[in-house]
Design an enzyme around this catalytic site. Structure first.
Site, PDB file in Angstrom:
ATOM      1  N   LYS A  57       0.827  -1.397   0.039  1.00 58.25           N
ATOM      2  CA  LYS A  57       0.230  -0.134  -0.153  1.00 58.25           C
ATOM      3  C   LYS A  57       0.836   1.100   0.139  1.00 58.25           C
ATOM      4  O   LYS A  57       0.347   2.459  -0.140  1.00 58.25           O
ATOM      5  CB  LYS A  57      -0.884   0.029   1.076  1.00 58.25           C
ATOM      6  CG  LYS A  57      -2.006  -1.057   1.091  1.00 58.25           C
ATOM      7  CD  LYS A  57      -3.027  -0.961   2.341  1.00 58.25           C
ATOM      8  CE  LYS A  57      -4.080  -2.197   2.078  1.00 58.25           C
ATOM      9  NZ  LYS A  57      -3.350  -3.505   2.471  1.00 58.25           N
TER      10      LYS A  57
HETATM   11  C1  LIG Z   1      -4.138  -4.647   2.201  1.00 55.40           C
HETATM   12  C2  LIG Z   1      -3.629  -5.957   2.096  1.00 55.40           C
HETATM   13  C3  LIG Z   1      -4.239  -7.034   1.163  1.00 55.40           C
HETATM   14  C4  LIG Z   1      -5.493  -6.973   0.511  1.00 55.40           C
HETATM   15  O1  LIG Z   1      -5.540  -6.001  -0.488  1.00 55.40           O
HETATM   16  P1  LIG Z   1      -6.674  -5.216  -1.247  1.00 55.40           P
HETATM   17  O2  LIG Z   1      -6.497  -4.383  -2.252  1.00 55.40           O
HETATM   18  O3  LIG Z   1      -7.622  -4.851  -0.059  1.00 55.40           O
HETATM   19  O4  LIG Z   1      -7.452  -6.694  -1.700  1.00 55.40           O
HETATM   20  C5  LIG Z   1      -3.746  -8.185   1.118  1.00 55.40           C
HETATM   21  N1  LIG Z   1      -2.504  -8.408   2.088  1.00 55.40           N
HETATM   22  C6  LIG Z   1      -1.959  -7.560   2.844  1.00 55.40           C
HETATM   23  C7  LIG Z   1      -0.680  -7.775   3.518  1.00 55.40           C
HETATM   24  C8  LIG Z   1      -2.618  -6.186   2.767  1.00 55.40           C
HETATM   25  O5  LIG Z   1      -2.186  -5.256   3.479  1.00 55.40           O
END
Ligand SMILES: *Cc1c(COP(=O)(O)O)cnc(C)c1O
Length: 446
Positions: free
Chosen positions: A107
């Site tokens: 993210k």
């Molecule tokens: C946010 C996250 C996900 C899921 O991603 P999405 O875009 O919400 O589907 C999976 N794994 C980790 C470690 C995350 O931080």
């Protein structure tokens, strides 16, 4: 580029409005009116290009109409100061490590990109009013740290991270409570859903919105989810360079489906991926949708892969909109198109643990619980001739207690993560009542 709402009842927005508002007036999600195909010459040349340059080309395709070329290049280069390697795990399965960013979360890319794009728009607008933009973000752990670090020190923006008291891991908590500056951590006496409810109520409160400019930074925001497409172009380029990209299957551990949605946008832009797998933990609403054609959101259940504990994925509406050609196709046709391209998998905590142990003992590769869902889905679903790449979405050290216990090892905490743990925790205590949260925000100087 203009952006329309998936609910079809809000005015068309330009990029700036879509980014500043986050959600459209009719509470739908913004979608670009067009997805331009990338030239074949670019796709063919990608294996010779580095991550940052590939990303800049992809960014131009999305944002080039709205952001000056030089500025966009700065935003992309400033966002991507790290790499995104593919690592071989078995003969036909590779891990796309998305965790080399500042908070070791995938993210980071969306959060940093959005912060810089928002800054660009504020500056361009002259910021004559000097009005601060306030980003509210509810987190169960990962989003808060990525957003807080992405926006840290960016002028004109203040971030409020709301998190459930005692329910995020100590490492995660350090990543957004020790920063200071323009980041305020709010420790809510409740669960994640209470944090999310406070944020939602704040966006809907007229008086509060008159008092301060509010926006959201979760994956509903186009500036947060679209840049994640960079990862998939890079994955293809690196696999192509290895001569392994002819029948590429991309597997994405999914929660709110922002990450896989960006990959699907990449596919629409012409990225040659044969098919996709969405890997879920026990929260299986999307898996069920693939099987039955019915979407039946539920309350989430807690699992080992907690960043995927989502019972009503917010980007589902985008996927439907994309494959129904904005509602032109019937539900059946849309479902058919989706299942032709995307398959699913769902795993219990027991299966996640078993997968982590087996992968570690057979290959030496340490999976985190989220990546484990992706790895297993490829192991179970790859067909002869296909090569699979799964997203390893978190560094295993972020879930150190669990990973150590499951594998019986003592994994190192990277220096970058350790540095956060040395800072002083600062947070504001808050009840889960909106009246208290509102009173607090109304008292903040603008
Ligand atoms: C946010 C996250 C996900 C899921 O991603 P999405 O875009 O919400 O589907 C999976 N794994 C980790 C470690 C995350 O931080």
């Amino acid at each position: 580029m203009k952006y329309y709402s998936t609910n079809g009842k809000a005015p068309i927005a330009d990029l700036q409005k879509a980014v500043v508002k986050g959600l459209a007036e009719d509470r739908g999600l913004y979608m670009p009116e067009e997805i331009y195909k990338l030239p074949k010459a670019f796709i063919d040349d990608m294996p010779n290009m580095k991550f940052q340059d590939i990303a800049y080309n992809v960014a131009q395709n999305f944002f080039g109409d709205d952001v000056d070329g030089d500025a966009l290049q700065d935003i992309v280069y400033d966002t991507l100061q790290f790499d995104c390697p593919v690592v071989k795990v078995t003969d036909n399965i590779y891990s796309l490590e998305l965790f080399h960013g500042p908070t070791l979360a995938f993210k980071d890319v969306g959060a940093r990109f959005m912060a810089r794009l928002l800054r660009y728009f504020l500056k361009k607008g002259g910021s004559a009013t000097n009005e601060t933009v306030n980003v509210l973000v509810a987190t169960s752990g990962d989003t808060g740290s990525a957003v807080a670090n992405g926006f840290l020190g960016v002028d004109g923006i203040h971030v409020y991270v709301l998190y459930p008291k005692g329910k995020v891991s100590p490492i995660q908590e350090c990543q957004f409570t020790t920063l200071g500056k323009n980041i305020t951590a709010i420790e809510v006496d409740g669960v994640f859903d209470d944090c999310q409810a406070l944020v939602k109520s704040a966006f809907m409160d007229e008086e509060l919105n008159k008092h301060m400019k509010l926006t959201s930074a979760n994956s509903i925001n186009v500036a947060r989810f679209l840049p994640q497409a960079f990862y998939y172009f890079n994955a293809y380029a690196r696999m192509k360079a290895l001569g392994k990209a002819d029948e590429l299957v991309m597997c994405v551990p999914s929660g709110n489906f922002g990450n896989i949605c960006s990959a699907l946008f990449g596919h629409q832009m012409g990225l040659p991926i044969k098919r996709f797998i969405a890997a879920n933990n026990a929260n299986d609403v999307f898996f069920k949708y693939l099987q039955t054609g019915k979407y039946d959101p539920k309350a989430s259940v807690q699992t080992l892969a907690n960043a995927m504990d989502v019972g009503d994925p917010s980007n589902f509406a985008r996927i439907i909109n994309l494959y129904s050609d904005n509602g032109l196709l019937s539900e059946e046709e849309t479902h058919q198109r989706i299942t032709n391209l995307i398959s699913g998998a769902t795993y219990s905590d027991e299966q996640i643990k078993e997968t982590m142990r087996k992968c570690y003992s057979e290959t030496g590769y340490v999976l985190d619980p989220h990546g484990a869902c992706g790895f297993r889905a490829l192991q179970e679903n790859l067909k002869p001739g296909e090569i699979g790449v799964f997203c390893e979405t978190a560094h295993p050290a972020k879930f150190k207690e669990k990973v150590d216990e499951i594998l019986g090892i003592d994994i190192d905490i990277p220096a970058r993560l350790r540095a956060f743990m040395e800072g002083q925790k600062q947070s504001v205590e808050m009840s889960k009542n909106f009246a208290d949260f509102k009173a607090y925000l109304m008292n903040q100087k603008q």
